[in-house]
Design an enzyme around this catalytic site. Structure first.
Site, PDB file in Angstrom:
ATOM      1  N   ASN A  25       0.875  -1.183   0.000  1.00 55.98           N
ATOM      2  CA  ASN A  25       0.000   0.000   0.000  1.00 55.98           C
ATOM      3  C   ASN A  25       0.908   1.228   0.000  1.00 55.98           C
ATOM      4  O   ASN A  25       1.463   1.587   1.035  1.00 55.98           O
ATOM      5  CB  ASN A  25      -0.895  -0.013   1.255  1.00 55.98           C
ATOM      6  N   LYS A  66       0.099   4.198  -0.309  1.00 56.35           N
ATOM      7  CA  LYS A  66      -0.588   5.381   0.228  1.00 56.35           C
ATOM      8  C   LYS A  66      -0.368   6.570  -0.716  1.00 56.35           C
ATOM      9  O   LYS A  66      -0.308   6.388  -1.931  1.00 56.35           O
ATOM     10  CB  LYS A  66      -0.117   5.685   1.648  1.00 56.35           C
ATOM     11  N   HIS A  74      -9.486   0.924   4.720  1.00 60.67           N
ATOM     12  CA  HIS A  74      -8.218   1.131   5.437  1.00 60.67           C
ATOM     13  C   HIS A  74      -8.474   2.045   6.638  1.00 60.67           C
ATOM     14  O   HIS A  74      -9.308   2.955   6.569  1.00 60.67           O
ATOM     15  CB  HIS A  74      -7.196   1.761   4.488  1.00 60.67           C
ATOM     16  N   GLU A  80      -6.976   4.485   7.737  1.00 55.81           N
ATOM     17  CA  GLU A  80      -6.833   5.925   7.445  1.00 55.81           C
ATOM     18  C   GLU A  80      -8.103   6.470   6.794  1.00 55.81           C
ATOM     19  O   GLU A  80      -8.492   7.608   7.046  1.00 55.81           O
ATOM     20  CB  GLU A  80      -5.588   6.159   6.574  1.00 55.81           C
ATOM     21  N   GLU A 120      -5.490  -5.256  10.427  1.00 53.79           N
ATOM     22  CA  GLU A 120      -4.487  -4.223  10.643  1.00 53.79           C
ATOM     23  C   GLU A 120      -4.793  -3.486  11.950  1.00 53.79           C
ATOM     24  O   GLU A 120      -5.608  -2.547  11.954  1.00 53.79           O
ATOM     25  CB  GLU A 120      -4.514  -3.214   9.499  1.00 53.79           C
ATOM     26  N   GLY A 162       2.061   2.130  10.645  1.00 52.55           N
ATOM     27  CA  GLY A 162       2.955   3.282  10.480  1.00 52.55           C
ATOM     28  C   GLY A 162       3.631   3.731  11.758  1.00 52.55           C
ATOM     29  O   GLY A 162       4.224   4.804  11.805  1.00 52.55           O
ATOM     30  N   SER A 175       3.262  -2.267  10.354  1.00 52.55           N
ATOM     31  CA  SER A 175       4.720  -2.239  10.548  1.00 52.55           C
ATOM     32  C   SER A 175       5.381  -3.590  10.261  1.00 52.55           C
ATOM     33  O   SER A 175       6.355  -3.959  10.895  1.00 52.55           O
ATOM     34  CB  SER A 175       5.059  -1.758  11.962  1.00 52.55           C
TER      35      SER A 175
HETATM   36  C1  PEP Z   1      -0.845   0.057   5.961  1.00 54.28           C
HETATM   37  O1  PEP Z   1      -0.915   1.258   5.709  1.00 54.28           O
HETATM   38  O2  PEP Z   1      -1.720  -0.699   5.556  1.00 54.28           O
HETATM   39  C2  PEP Z   1       0.286  -0.424   6.754  1.00 54.28           C
HETATM   40  C3  PEP Z   1       0.253  -1.639   7.209  1.00 54.28           C
HETATM   41  O3  PEP Z   1       1.295   0.481   6.953  1.00 54.28           O
HETATM   42  P1  PEP Z   1       2.701   0.170   7.654  1.00 54.28           P
HETATM   43  O4  PEP Z   1       3.235  -1.106   7.064  1.00 54.28           O
HETATM   44  O5  PEP Z   1       3.563   1.344   7.319  1.00 54.28           O
HETATM   45  O6  PEP Z   1       2.445   0.029   9.120  1.00 54.28           O
END
Ligand code: PEP
Length: 248
Positions: A9, A11, A94, A96, A166, A172, A211
């Site tokens: 992703n 973003k 997601h 976000e 997630e 993040g 992460s």
């Molecule tokens: C994500 O945005 O779906 C995500 C898992 O981000 P990150 O790997 O940076 O935590």
């Protein structure tokens, strides 16, 4: 046996040059990758991503869609539009989008339905906040997020859905769920699907996101109910992303 899936992703991170470098870098290391690999690009770069990945093992995904087919929805992108660019997958719900753009469980469920109706595979994201986990509500939050989708599209539709667990506190932040925490959540999600249909539950891919990086990917993806990863930050560097792709 479920195939490992690794989805990146990106973003809101891209430029024409960066997309070129990143995709070429990933393609150069794909020969020994057994996982299914998806790159989810920002809308303006879907065309470029499609052109660069034609006849390759890389699949292209979008990061969101609007539930309407067309019309006066300034700034939005429809399922038909992203399909025009050879897109097969779309991230839906997601955290976000949920937290910054007010997407409720009901809106997310509608997006899952629209994706399915348009032959797009949704990467359906769920997960609890830190406060929800610390107050012992992880299971109730996640089951509500899933139940709303089951109520709208039915359990059989999960044959064409990829679930991404997630935990919001891990996205993040550099804080990863421990393999045990992630496995427990994934097992809970699968058991919830199994209450509706055991075959569908066994077949549904459930990815972990939060992460994930080249250091922790192997242990996480090695867990029984973790079928791959949805990767944010580490998907922006081809070496790191490829390392994760090879962990499955
Ligand atoms: C994500 O945005 O779906 C995500 C898992 O981000 P990150 O790997 O940076 O935590």
């Amino acid at each position: 046996m479920r195939q490992t899936i690794v989805a990146g992703n990106w973003k809101m991170n891209a430029s024409k040059e960066a997309v070129n470098t990143l995709v070429m870098g990933i393609l150069s290391g794909m020969a020994d990758v057994k996982s299914k690999v998806i790159i989810c690009a920002p809308s303006p770069y879907l065309s470029q991503a499609e052109a660069l990945t034609t006849h390759s093992q890389l699949h292209v995904g979008a990061q969101d869609l609007n539930v309407n087919a067309s019309g006066a929805f300034t700034g939005e992108v429809s399922a038909d539009m992203i399909k025009d660019f050879g897109v097969e997958y779309v991230i839906v719900g997601h955290s976000e989008r949920r937290s910054l753009y007010g997407e409720t469980n009901e809106i997310v469920a509608q997006k899952v339905q629209v994706a399915l109706d348009n032959d797009l595979t949704p990467l359906f994201c769920i997960g609890e906040t830190l406060a929800e986990r610390e107050s012992g509500n992880m299971e109730s939050v996640v089951s509500r997020q899933i139940q709303v989708v089951i109520d709208l599209v039915g359990i059989d539709a999960f044959k064409n859905i990829i679930v991404a667990y997630e935990p919001v506190w891990a996205i993040g932040t550099g804080v990863t769920a421990t393999p045990q925490q992630a496995q427990d959540a994934h097992a809970f999600i699968r058991s919830m699907l199994a209450e509706n249909n055991t075959d569908v539950a066994q077949a549904t891919p459930i990815l972990y996101g939060g992460s994930m990086n080249p250091v922790n990917a192997e242990e996480l993806i090695g867990c029984e109910d973790i079928d791959g990863g949805l990767i944010g930050g580490a998907s922006l560097k081809s070496d790191d992303f490829l390392h994760i792709c090879k962990a499955g």
